[in-house]
Design a protein around this motif. Structure first.
Motif, mmCIF file in Angstrom:
data_model
loop_
_atom_site.group_PDB
_atom_site.id
_atom_site.type_symbol
_atom_site.label_atom_id
_atom_site.label_comp_id
_atom_site.label_asym_id
_atom_site.label_seq_id
_atom_site.Cartn_x
_atom_site.Cartn_y
_atom_site.Cartn_z
ATOM 1 N N PRO A 185 0.820 -1.209 0.000
ATOM 2 C CA PRO A 185 0.000 0.000 0.000
ATOM 3 C C PRO A 185 0.860 1.268 0.000
ATOM 4 C CG PRO A 185 -0.387 -1.317 1.989
ATOM 5 C CD PRO A 185 0.657 -2.004 1.202
ATOM 6 N N VAL A 186 0.248 2.369 -0.452
ATOM 7 C CA VAL A 186 0.901 3.673 -0.388
ATOM 8 C C VAL A 186 0.081 4.580 0.520
ATOM 9 C CG1 VAL A 186 1.958 3.491 -2.678
ATOM 10 C CG2 VAL A 186 -0.274 4.593 -2.438
ATOM 11 N N HIS A 187 0.739 5.556 1.116
ATOM 12 C CA HIS A 187 0.084 6.514 1.995
ATOM 13 C C HIS A 187 -0.866 7.373 1.164
ATOM 14 C CE1 HIS A 187 -0.266 9.802 4.943
ATOM 15 N NE2 HIS A 187 -0.038 8.821 5.824
ATOM 16 N N PHE A 188 -1.957 7.803 1.772
ATOM 17 C CA PHE A 188 -2.945 8.583 1.029
ATOM 18 C C PHE A 188 -2.366 9.889 0.494
ATOM 19 C CE2 PHE A 188 -3.465 10.512 5.165
ATOM 20 C CZ PHE A 188 -3.805 11.836 4.896
ATOM 21 N N THR A 189 -1.337 10.436 1.144
ATOM 22 C CA THR A 189 -0.742 11.675 0.624
ATOM 23 C C THR A 189 0.008 11.412 -0.679
ATOM 24 O OG1 THR A 189 1.204 11.396 2.038
ATOM 25 C CG2 THR A 189 -0.587 12.783 2.886
ATOM 26 N N THR A 190 0.552 10.215 -0.829
ATOM 27 C CA THR A 190 1.183 9.833 -2.098
ATOM 28 C C THR A 190 0.115 9.752 -3.176
ATOM 29 O OG1 THR A 190 2.946 8.639 -0.984
ATOM 30 C CG2 THR A 190 2.502 8.031 -3.274
ATOM 31 N N TRP A 191 -0.998 9.077 -2.856
ATOM 32 C CA TRP A 191 -2.096 8.961 -3.819
ATOM 33 C C TRP A 191 -2.609 10.350 -4.199
ATOM 34 C CZ3 TRP A 191 -4.093 4.431 -5.931
ATOM 35 C CH2 TRP A 191 -5.184 4.623 -6.783
ATOM 36 N N ALA A 192 -2.782 11.215 -3.215
ATOM 37 C CA ALA A 192 -3.280 12.566 -3.478
ATOM 38 C C ALA A 192 -2.331 13.328 -4.401
ATOM 39 C CB ALA A 192 -3.466 13.319 -2.171
ATOM 40 N N GLY A 193 -1.033 13.165 -4.200
ATOM 41 C CA GLY A 193 -0.050 13.818 -5.072
ATOM 42 C C GLY A 193 -0.146 13.321 -6.499
ATOM 43 N N TRP A 194 -0.383 12.026 -6.674
ATOM 44 C CA TRP A 194 -0.574 11.477 -8.019
ATOM 45 C C TRP A 194 -1.827 12.068 -8.653
ATOM 46 C CZ3 TRP A 194 0.166 5.763 -6.179
ATOM 47 C CH2 TRP A 194 1.536 5.482 -6.045
ATOM 48 N N GLU A 195 -2.901 12.161 -7.882
ATOM 49 C CA GLU A 195 -4.159 12.701 -8.417
ATOM 50 C C GLU A 195 -4.051 14.172 -8.787
ATOM 51 O OE1 GLU A 195 -7.822 12.147 -6.329
ATOM 52 O OE2 GLU A 195 -7.735 9.976 -6.522
ATOM 53 N N ARG A 196 -3.204 14.903 -8.117
ATOM 54 C CA ARG A 196 -3.013 16.318 -8.443
ATOM 55 C C ARG A 196 -1.975 16.511 -9.543
ATOM 56 N NH1 ARG A 196 -3.021 16.642 -2.790
ATOM 57 N NH2 ARG A 196 -0.754 16.863 -2.821
ATOM 58 N N GLY A 197 -1.306 15.433 -9.941
ATOM 59 C CA GLY A 197 -0.264 15.533 -10.951
ATOM 60 C C GLY A 197 1.013 16.142 -10.414
ATOM 61 N N GLU A 198 1.128 16.220 -9.102
ATOM 62 C CA GLU A 198 2.300 16.812 -8.466
ATOM 63 C C GLU A 198 3.408 15.792 -8.201
ATOM 64 O OE1 GLU A 198 -0.280 20.157 -6.070
ATOM 65 O OE2 GLU A 198 0.708 18.574 -4.933
ATOM 66 N N ARG A 199 3.052 14.523 -8.243
ATOM 67 C CA ARG A 199 4.022 13.448 -8.024
ATOM 68 C C ARG A 199 3.906 12.471 -9.176
ATOM 69 N NH1 ARG A 199 4.511 11.659 -1.841
ATOM 70 N NH2 ARG A 199 6.247 10.634 -2.820
ATOM 71 N N TRP A 200 5.011 11.823 -9.487
ATOM 72 C CA TRP A 200 5.020 10.800 -10.527
ATOM 73 C C TRP A 200 5.341 9.471 -9.861
ATOM 74 C CZ3 TRP A 200 3.072 10.344 -15.071
ATOM 75 C CH2 TRP A 200 3.459 9.290 -15.899
ATOM 76 N N PRO A 201 4.591 8.405 -10.190
ATOM 77 C CA PRO A 201 4.861 7.101 -9.585
ATOM 78 C C PRO A 201 6.287 6.630 -9.886
ATOM 79 C CG PRO A 201 2.942 6.997 -11.040
ATOM 80 C CD PRO A 201 3.518 8.366 -11.153
ATOM 81 N N GLN A 202 6.971 6.167 -8.882
ATOM 82 C CA GLN A 202 8.352 5.704 -9.018
ATOM 83 C C GLN A 202 8.400 4.192 -9.209
ATOM 84 O OE1 GLN A 202 11.034 7.924 -9.036
ATOM 85 N NE2 GLN A 202 9.299 9.327 -9.161
ATOM 86 N N GLY A 203 9.419 3.750 -9.914
ATOM 87 C CA GLY A 203 9.656 2.319 -10.082
ATOM 88 C C GLY A 203 8.473 1.603 -10.706
ATOM 89 N N VAL A 204 8.030 0.552 -10.054
ATOM 90 C CA VAL A 204 6.938 -0.257 -10.590
ATOM 91 C C VAL A 204 5.565 0.307 -10.211
ATOM 92 C CG1 VAL A 204 8.311 -2.362 -10.661
ATOM 93 C CG2 VAL A 204 6.930 -1.868 -8.643
ATOM 94 N N ASP A 205 5.528 1.447 -9.530
ATOM 95 C CA ASP A 205 4.237 2.002 -9.113
ATOM 96 C C ASP A 205 3.297 2.261 -10.282
ATOM 97 O OD1 ASP A 205 4.814 1.883 -6.428
ATOM 98 O OD2 ASP A 205 5.458 3.978 -6.295
ATOM 99 N N LEU A 206 3.815 2.730 -11.419
ATOM 100 C CA LEU A 206 2.951 2.970 -12.574
ATOM 101 C C LEU A 206 2.319 1.663 -13.040
ATOM 102 C CD1 LEU A 206 1.697 4.825 -14.666
ATOM 103 C CD2 LEU A 206 3.773 4.557 -16.046
ATOM 104 N N GLU A 207 3.097 0.598 -13.083
ATOM 105 C CA GLU A 207 2.559 -0.709 -13.473
ATOM 106 C C GLU A 207 1.510 -1.186 -12.476
ATOM 107 O OE1 GLU A 207 5.822 -3.395 -14.026
ATOM 108 O OE2 GLU A 207 6.724 -2.129 -15.570
ATOM 109 N N ARG A 208 1.770 -0.986 -11.195
ATOM 110 C CA ARG A 208 0.813 -1.393 -10.161
ATOM 111 C C ARG A 208 -0.475 -0.586 -10.261
ATOM 112 N NH1 ARG A 208 4.046 -0.007 -5.280
ATOM 113 N NH2 ARG A 208 2.093 -0.359 -4.198
#
Length: 78
Positions: A38-61
């Motif tokens: 699992p990832v922390h909700f703040t990580t998910w929120a950053g992805w949803e805002r386009g402020e963070r990019w998934p690292q490593g295999v996160d994009l595949e997951r």
């Protein structure tokens, strides 16, 4: 809506994540908990805002979780 400085792939991923989460009726916390590990909700929120990019295999997951390919995950929905 992501800010204009967000890359097109990040904006597309953000839109897809938000749409998928809404369709599933999940909070950001619950959506993050669906990933393994699992990832922390703040990580998910950053992805949803386009402020963070998934690292490593996160994009595949993330793509797998949404039932799309990684390429589709970074293509605007619709």
């Amino acid at each position: 809506m992501p800010s204009p400085t967000v890359s097109a792939p990040a904006a597309a991923l953000a839109a897809r994540l938000k749409a998928w989460r809404a369709a599933e009726g999940l909070s950001q916390r619950a959506a993050g908990e669906r990933l393994d590990p699992p990832v922390h909700f703040t990580t998910w929120a950053g992805w949803e805002r386009g402020e963070r990019w998934p690292q490593g295999v996160d994009l595949e997951r993330l793509a797998s979780l949404m039932g799309v390919s990684p390429g589709e995950a970074i293509t605007p929905p619709g």
